[in-house]
Design a protein around this motif. Structure first.
Motif, PDB file in Angstrom:
ATOM      1  N   ALA A  26       0.830  -1.192   0.000  1.00  0.00           N
ATOM      2  CA  ALA A  26       0.000   0.000   0.000  1.00  0.00           C
ATOM      3  C   ALA A  26       0.866   1.244   0.000  1.00  0.00           C
ATOM      4  O   ALA A  26       1.994   1.244   0.507  1.00  0.00           O
ATOM      5  N   LEU A  27       0.310   2.329  -0.559  1.00  0.00           N
ATOM      6  CA  LEU A  27       0.964   3.627  -0.589  1.00  0.00           C
ATOM      7  C   LEU A  27       0.136   4.606   0.231  1.00  0.00           C
ATOM      8  O   LEU A  27      -1.088   4.664   0.090  1.00  0.00           O
ATOM      9  N   GLY A  28       0.806   5.395   1.072  1.00  0.00           N
ATOM     10  CA  GLY A  28       0.125   6.426   1.844  1.00  0.00           C
ATOM     11  C   GLY A  28       0.328   7.784   1.207  1.00  0.00           C
ATOM     12  O   GLY A  28       1.462   8.199   0.943  1.00  0.00           O
ATOM     13  N   LEU A  29      -0.775   8.486   0.952  1.00  0.00           N
ATOM     14  CA  LEU A  29      -0.760   9.777   0.266  1.00  0.00           C
ATOM     15  C   LEU A  29      -1.332  10.818   1.223  1.00  0.00           C
ATOM     16  O   LEU A  29      -2.529  10.816   1.523  1.00  0.00           O
ATOM     17  N   VAL A  30      -0.464  11.704   1.710  1.00  0.00           N
ATOM     18  CA  VAL A  30      -0.830  12.618   2.795  1.00  0.00           C
ATOM     19  C   VAL A  30      -1.379  13.916   2.217  1.00  0.00           C
ATOM     20  O   VAL A  30      -0.676  14.650   1.519  1.00  0.00           O
ATOM     21  N   ALA A  31      -2.633  14.204   2.525  1.00  0.00           N
ATOM     22  CA  ALA A  31      -3.242  15.473   2.123  1.00  0.00           C
ATOM     23  C   ALA A  31      -2.895  16.546   3.153  1.00  0.00           C
ATOM     24  O   ALA A  31      -2.099  16.324   4.065  1.00  0.00           O
ATOM     25  N   ALA A  32      -3.488  17.719   2.999  1.00  0.00           N
ATOM     26  CA  ALA A  32      -3.179  18.848   3.876  1.00  0.00           C
ATOM     27  C   ALA A  32      -3.392  18.485   5.339  1.00  0.00           C
ATOM     28  O   ALA A  32      -4.414  17.902   5.710  1.00  0.00           O
ATOM     29  N   MET A  33      -2.403  18.806   6.170  1.00  0.00           N
ATOM     30  CA  MET A  33      -2.423  18.540   7.605  1.00  0.00           C
ATOM     31  C   MET A  33      -2.153  19.833   8.373  1.00  0.00           C
ATOM     32  O   MET A  33      -1.568  20.768   7.823  1.00  0.00           O
ATOM     33  N   PRO A  34      -2.562  19.908   9.648  1.00  0.00           N
ATOM     34  CA  PRO A  34      -2.310  21.126  10.426  1.00  0.00           C
ATOM     35  C   PRO A  34      -0.841  21.532  10.477  1.00  0.00           C
ATOM     36  O   PRO A  34      -0.517  22.719  10.465  1.00  0.00           O
ATOM     37  N   THR A  35       0.065  20.535  10.526  1.00  0.00           N
ATOM     38  CA  THR A  35       1.491  20.850  10.580  1.00  0.00           C
ATOM     39  C   THR A  35       2.085  21.094   9.198  1.00  0.00           C
ATOM     40  O   THR A  35       3.187  21.614   9.080  1.00  0.00           O
ATOM     41  N   GLY A  36       1.402  20.643   8.157  1.00  0.00           N
ATOM     42  CA  GLY A  36       1.907  20.773   6.802  1.00  0.00           C
ATOM     43  C   GLY A  36       2.962  19.760   6.436  1.00  0.00           C
ATOM     44  O   GLY A  36       3.443  19.736   5.307  1.00  0.00           O
ATOM     45  N   ALA A  37       3.347  18.893   7.380  1.00  0.00           N
ATOM     46  CA  ALA A  37       4.436  17.950   7.135  1.00  0.00           C
ATOM     47  C   ALA A  37       4.011  16.842   6.181  1.00  0.00           C
ATOM     48  O   ALA A  37       2.941  16.246   6.340  1.00  0.00           O
ATOM     49  N   ASN A  38       4.865  16.579   5.187  1.00  0.00           N
ATOM     50  CA  ASN A  38       4.734  15.446   4.272  1.00  0.00           C
ATOM     51  C   ASN A  38       3.497  15.488   3.382  1.00  0.00           C
ATOM     52  O   ASN A  38       3.182  14.501   2.713  1.00  0.00           O
ATOM     53  N   SER A  39       2.794  16.601   3.346  1.00  0.00           N
ATOM     54  CA  SER A  39       1.569  16.649   2.547  1.00  0.00           C
ATOM     55  C   SER A  39       1.870  17.015   1.101  1.00  0.00           C
ATOM     56  O   SER A  39       2.872  17.659   0.784  1.00  0.00           O
ATOM     57  N   ILE A  40       0.971  16.575   0.224  1.00  0.00           N
ATOM     58  CA  ILE A  40       1.042  16.907  -1.201  1.00  0.00           C
ATOM     59  C   ILE A  40      -0.336  17.358  -1.651  1.00  0.00           C
ATOM     60  O   ILE A  40      -1.347  17.053  -0.997  1.00  0.00           O
ATOM     61  N   PRO A  41      -0.429  18.080  -2.779  1.00  0.00           N
ATOM     62  CA  PRO A  41      -1.735  18.578  -3.221  1.00  0.00           C
ATOM     63  C   PRO A  41      -2.683  17.440  -3.607  1.00  0.00           C
ATOM     64  O   PRO A  41      -2.253  16.367  -4.050  1.00  0.00           O
ATOM     65  N   ASP A  42      -3.965  17.698  -3.459  1.00  0.00           N
ATOM     66  CA  ASP A  42      -4.964  16.699  -3.815  1.00  0.00           C
ATOM     67  C   ASP A  42      -4.851  16.265  -5.277  1.00  0.00           C
ATOM     68  O   ASP A  42      -5.096  15.106  -5.609  1.00  0.00           O
ATOM     69  N   GLU A  43      -4.480  17.196  -6.146  1.00  0.00           N
ATOM     70  CA  GLU A  43      -4.360  16.841  -7.565  1.00  0.00           C
ATOM     71  C   GLU A  43      -3.282  15.781  -7.781  1.00  0.00           C
ATOM     72  O   GLU A  43      -3.439  14.870  -8.597  1.00  0.00           O
ATOM     73  N   ARG A  44      -2.172  15.899  -7.042  1.00  0.00           N
ATOM     74  CA  ARG A  44      -1.107  14.902  -7.168  1.00  0.00           C
ATOM     75  C   ARG A  44      -1.533  13.572  -6.543  1.00  0.00           C
ATOM     76  O   ARG A  44      -1.213  12.502  -7.054  1.00  0.00           O
ATOM     77  N   ILE A  45      -2.255  13.648  -5.432  1.00  0.00           N
ATOM     78  CA  ILE A  45      -2.782  12.423  -4.827  1.00  0.00           C
ATOM     79  C   ILE A  45      -3.658  11.685  -5.832  1.00  0.00           C
ATOM     80  O   ILE A  45      -3.528  10.463  -6.014  1.00  0.00           O
ATOM     81  N   ALA A  46      -4.541  12.402  -6.477  1.00  0.00           N
ATOM     82  CA  ALA A  46      -5.441  11.777  -7.451  1.00  0.00           C
ATOM     83  C   ALA A  46      -4.660  11.153  -8.598  1.00  0.00           C
ATOM     84  O   ALA A  46      -4.986  10.041  -9.059  1.00  0.00           O
ATOM     85  N   ALA A  47      -3.612  11.846  -9.070  1.00  0.00           N
ATOM     86  CA  ALA A  47      -2.830  11.322 -10.189  1.00  0.00           C
ATOM     87  C   ALA A  47      -2.074  10.056  -9.786  1.00  0.00           C
ATOM     88  O   ALA A  47      -2.029   9.079 -10.553  1.00  0.00           O
TER      89      ALA A  47
END
Length: 227
Positions: A26-47
């Motif tokens: 499995a791959l974990g795709l981190v969306a926006a978080m309060p700390t901003g750590a390790n997150s990527i935009p939703d568009e990239r998550i979808a791709a």
């Protein structure tokens, strides 16, 4: 049983390919978080989710806390699994199951003490699995994962024994402690991020060492069970 491997904090299509080639389930795709750590935009998550071949699962890590907002986040990114990083109201978990019955739901439990076990009956009817992590959701800046910290694995082991649903273990895992984590907690799967990164990038050498450590631990458990 083989311990499943979820590689989290995937930041790009290249990192996804590295993780899959190494044997990730499995791959974990981190969306926006309060700390901003390790997150990527939703568009990239979808791709990344769209390009990931089955049977590899794609986990959307969402900080949304209502069923409607989580369902909308799922619709925007199209993962196969949603990982709810906050301790949401169980009524919202039930409503999400109604709104998104075809997407598997994983509830994160932040292990700050033995009280974590009391959350099992609250969420178990509404989710497919739990994930134990070392966040501090009640902090001045809420932490929902990616801390690089371990927590009390004796509590995690008790949680695994008590849970009617599969349990992933996260928090401070690396090639050096993966075997002990499996031996002590006996989770369904391990979830890791910072322990296999160098300068913020997924490190194929560290990931290979982690996969090897998990394989060795599984073989030892299987040998012990036969004996």
């Amino acid at each position: 049983m083989r311990t499943r491997l979820k590689v989290c904090c995937i930041a790009s299509a290249d990192e996804a390919r590295i993780a899959i080639a190494a044997g990730a389930d499995a791959l974990g795709l981190v969306a926006a978080m309060p700390t901003g750590a390790n997150s990527i935009p939703d568009e990239r998550i979808a791709a990344i989710a769209a390009a990931t071949p089955p049977p590899i699962a794609t986990f959307l890590l969402t900080a949304q806390t209502t069923a409607e907002a989580i369902a909308a986040h799922i619709e925007a990114t199209r993962p196969t699994v949603v990982q709810i990083v906050s301790h949401i109201d169980p009524a919202q978990a039930a409503e999400l199951a109604r709104l998104q019955p075809c997407v598997r739901r994983v509830q994160v439990i932040h292990v700050e003490g033995p009280e974590a076990l009391s959350l099992i009956p609250e969420y178990a009817p509404h989710v497919h699995a739990f994930l134990l992590d070392s966040g501090r959701p009640g902090g001045s800046v809420p932490e929902f994962g990616g801390t690089g910290r371990t927590h009390d694995w004796t509590i995690s082991a008790a949680f695994v024994k008590a849970s009617p649903k599969p349990v992933f273990l996260a928090g401070g895992l690396n090639p050096a402690n993966a075997g002990e984590a499996i031996h002590q907690v006996r989770p369904f799967g391990l979830d890791l991020c910072s322990g296999i990164r160098t300068d913020g990038r997924l490190d194929a050498v560290k990931l290979a060492a982690f996969v090897a450590a998990v394989g060795e631990a599984d073989r030892r458990l299987a040998s012990t069970s036969r004996n």
